[in-house]
Enzyme design. Structure first.
Site, PDB file in Angstrom:
ATOM      1  N   CYS A 179      -4.145   3.085   2.186  1.00 16.80           N
ATOM      2  CA  CYS A 179      -3.276   2.522   1.141  1.00 16.80           C
ATOM      3  C   CYS A 179      -2.741   1.149   1.529  1.00 16.80           C
ATOM      4  O   CYS A 179      -2.160   0.464   0.685  1.00 16.80           O
ATOM      5  CB  CYS A 179      -2.114   3.466   0.864  1.00 16.80           C
ATOM      6  SG  CYS A 179      -2.645   5.107   0.419  1.00 16.80           S
TER       7      CYS A 179
ATOM      8  N   ASN B  57      -0.324   7.803  -7.389  1.00 17.34           N
ATOM      9  CA  ASN B  57      -0.680   7.016  -6.202  1.00 17.34           C
ATOM     10  C   ASN B  57      -2.154   6.599  -6.307  1.00 17.34           C
ATOM     11  O   ASN B  57      -3.039   7.446  -6.234  1.00 17.34           O
ATOM     12  CB  ASN B  57      -0.431   7.888  -4.964  1.00 17.34           C
ATOM     13  CG  ASN B  57      -0.796   7.198  -3.664  1.00 17.34           C
ATOM     14  OD1 ASN B  57      -1.472   6.177  -3.657  1.00 17.34           O
ATOM     15  ND2 ASN B  57      -0.355   7.778  -2.556  1.00 17.34           N
TER      16      ASN B  57
ATOM     17  N   HIS C 251       3.804  -0.133  -1.959  1.00 16.53           N
ATOM     18  CA  HIS C 251       2.754   0.820  -2.344  1.00 16.53           C
ATOM     19  C   HIS C 251       3.420   1.970  -3.095  1.00 16.53           C
ATOM     20  O   HIS C 251       4.441   2.502  -2.657  1.00 16.53           O
ATOM     21  CB  HIS C 251       2.045   1.313  -1.081  1.00 16.53           C
ATOM     22  CG  HIS C 251       1.201   2.521  -1.313  1.00 16.53           C
ATOM     23  ND1 HIS C 251       0.302   2.596  -2.362  1.00 16.53           N
ATOM     24  CD2 HIS C 251       1.129   3.714  -0.651  1.00 16.53           C
ATOM     25  CE1 HIS C 251      -0.288   3.784  -2.333  1.00 16.53           C
ATOM     26  NE2 HIS C 251       0.195   4.476  -1.313  1.00 16.53           N
TER      27      HIS C 251
END
Ligand code: UT7
Length: 330
Positions: free
Chosen positions: A117, A287, A257
């Site tokens: 990520c 996500n 993020h």
């Protein structure tokens, strides 16, 4: 030889697949509820790609959005750097090469970055280096993920968390009146690699996790990753501020993020920063790993929240365990 320069973000684009699945719809197939997902993560829905759509297709969708919105021609692209954990092919070729071909481009460098990520953060810094050294005049930095392909849809601990999508930015040499990518911090704690991984399918056949659950699907120790994320989010903010002799008042936006709104709230509390400084759109997308920050930037630009001259921080954390941030003068 092109004269070395600063690099700035000239343009942004994003794409998510049309199929939107709400928490209530997901609760029909797995033992969960809208209430649990919202209260533990802030997620309300996610977009999921169909079986014929590859990560490269999502990426091309984002690039076309960037071209369309900013009137940019494909000939202006000097290189393609893709951050992804869900490549079209296992190992090789790089998905960036597939994207190059699908865009009708040729011979420009194209490669992938595997930093989970945090991939977009790493890729922006690599692009800054390529542009400011004069190696290429511009870099298309893409974060694209088809996480639905590596999700165990029977595991409620993970399947409610992720979505598919792509975002991109064009990093280019900056002139007097442009912004610049000011600084980046990049880190990794490899000792935590087992906390977030796809245990099976690579060359490590002795990994003890390979036989847990569906070994070829995403495995996560949620609590360990949560604690790591809250800690490093704060560390990256502090490190970027102190390296650049800034205070939090000098920062207009923090774009983290989008993993879990509780992670962001806990980090904001620990840092004593007003949560309104953090941009959040996890409710609509869940996500999307390396795609989450450029999707957020695209949305912020569309909503008029990003203005030239503002200072923003992007912060990533995830598999590796990797973490880092970019300080950007927009
Ligand atoms: O992008 C990469 C970075 N990833 C992350 O940052 C994710 C980090 N981790 C997290 O965000 C959180 O740890 C989760 C959202 C994954 C989990 O939240 P939590 O508050 O840590 O929950 P938990 O794992 O401690 O589970 C609490 C309870 C358990 O039930 P019992 O054992 O207390 O009876 C779980 O079985 O919640 C249960 N549970 C669920 N219940 C309904 C877990 N998932 C679900 C679910 N629906 N989807």
């Amino acid at each position: 030889m092109i004269k070395p320069a600063h690099a700035y973000i000239r343009a942004v684009g994003a794409y998510v697949p049309p199929k939107r699945v709400t928490n209530d719809e997901l609760a029909k197939t797995v033992d969960t509820s809208d209430d649990w997902i919202r209260s533990h993560t802030g997620i309300g829905a996610r977009h999921l790609a169909d079986s014929d759509t590859a990560t490269s297709d999502l990426a091309v969708g984002a690039v076309k959005d960037l071209f369309r919105r900013h009137g940019i021609r494909k000939e202006e692209i000097g290189a393609i750097v893709l951050a992804t954990a869900t490549q079209d092919f296992p190992g090789f070729p790089a998905t960036a090469c597939v994207i190059q071909d699908k865009l009708g481009l040729s011979v420009i460098p194209a490669f992938d970055i595997a930093a989970g990520c945090t991939g977009f953060i790493y890729a922006v810094e690599v692009a800054r280096g390529l542009v400011s050294n004069g190696t290429v005049p511009s870099v298309l930095v893409i974060g694209a993920e088809k996480l639905s392909a590596v999700t165990d849809w029977s595991d409620r601990n993970t399947c409610v968390l992720f979505g598919d999508g792509a975002g991109c930015v064009l990093v280019e040499a900056s002139g007097e009146s442009d912004g610049k990518i000011v600084d980046s911090v990049l880190h990794a704690e490899g000792s935590g690699s087992n906390y977030l991984c796809i245990p099976k399918g690579g060359t490590n056949t002795t990994n003890g996790l390979a036989n847990t659950g569906k070994g070829d699907k995403l495995h996560m120790d949620g609590r360990s990753v949560y604690n790591f994320a809250v800690r490093v989010l704060g560390e990256v903010v502090d490190e970027l501020l102190s390296r650049n002799q800034l205070t939090i008042e000098d920062i207009d936006w923090i774009v983290p993020h989008q993993a879990n709104s509780r992670i962001i709230s806990a980090a904001a509390k620990r840092l004593k920063i007003d949560q309104d400084k953090f941009f959040m759109n996890i409710e609509d997308y869940a996500n999307t790993s390396a795609a989450s920050i450029p999707i957020a930037l695209r949305e912020m630009e569309e909503e008029g929240l990003l203005k030239r001259g503002q200072r923003i921080m992007t912060i990533g954390f995830g598999a590796g365990l990797t973490y880092g941030g970019n300080l950007i003068q927009w």
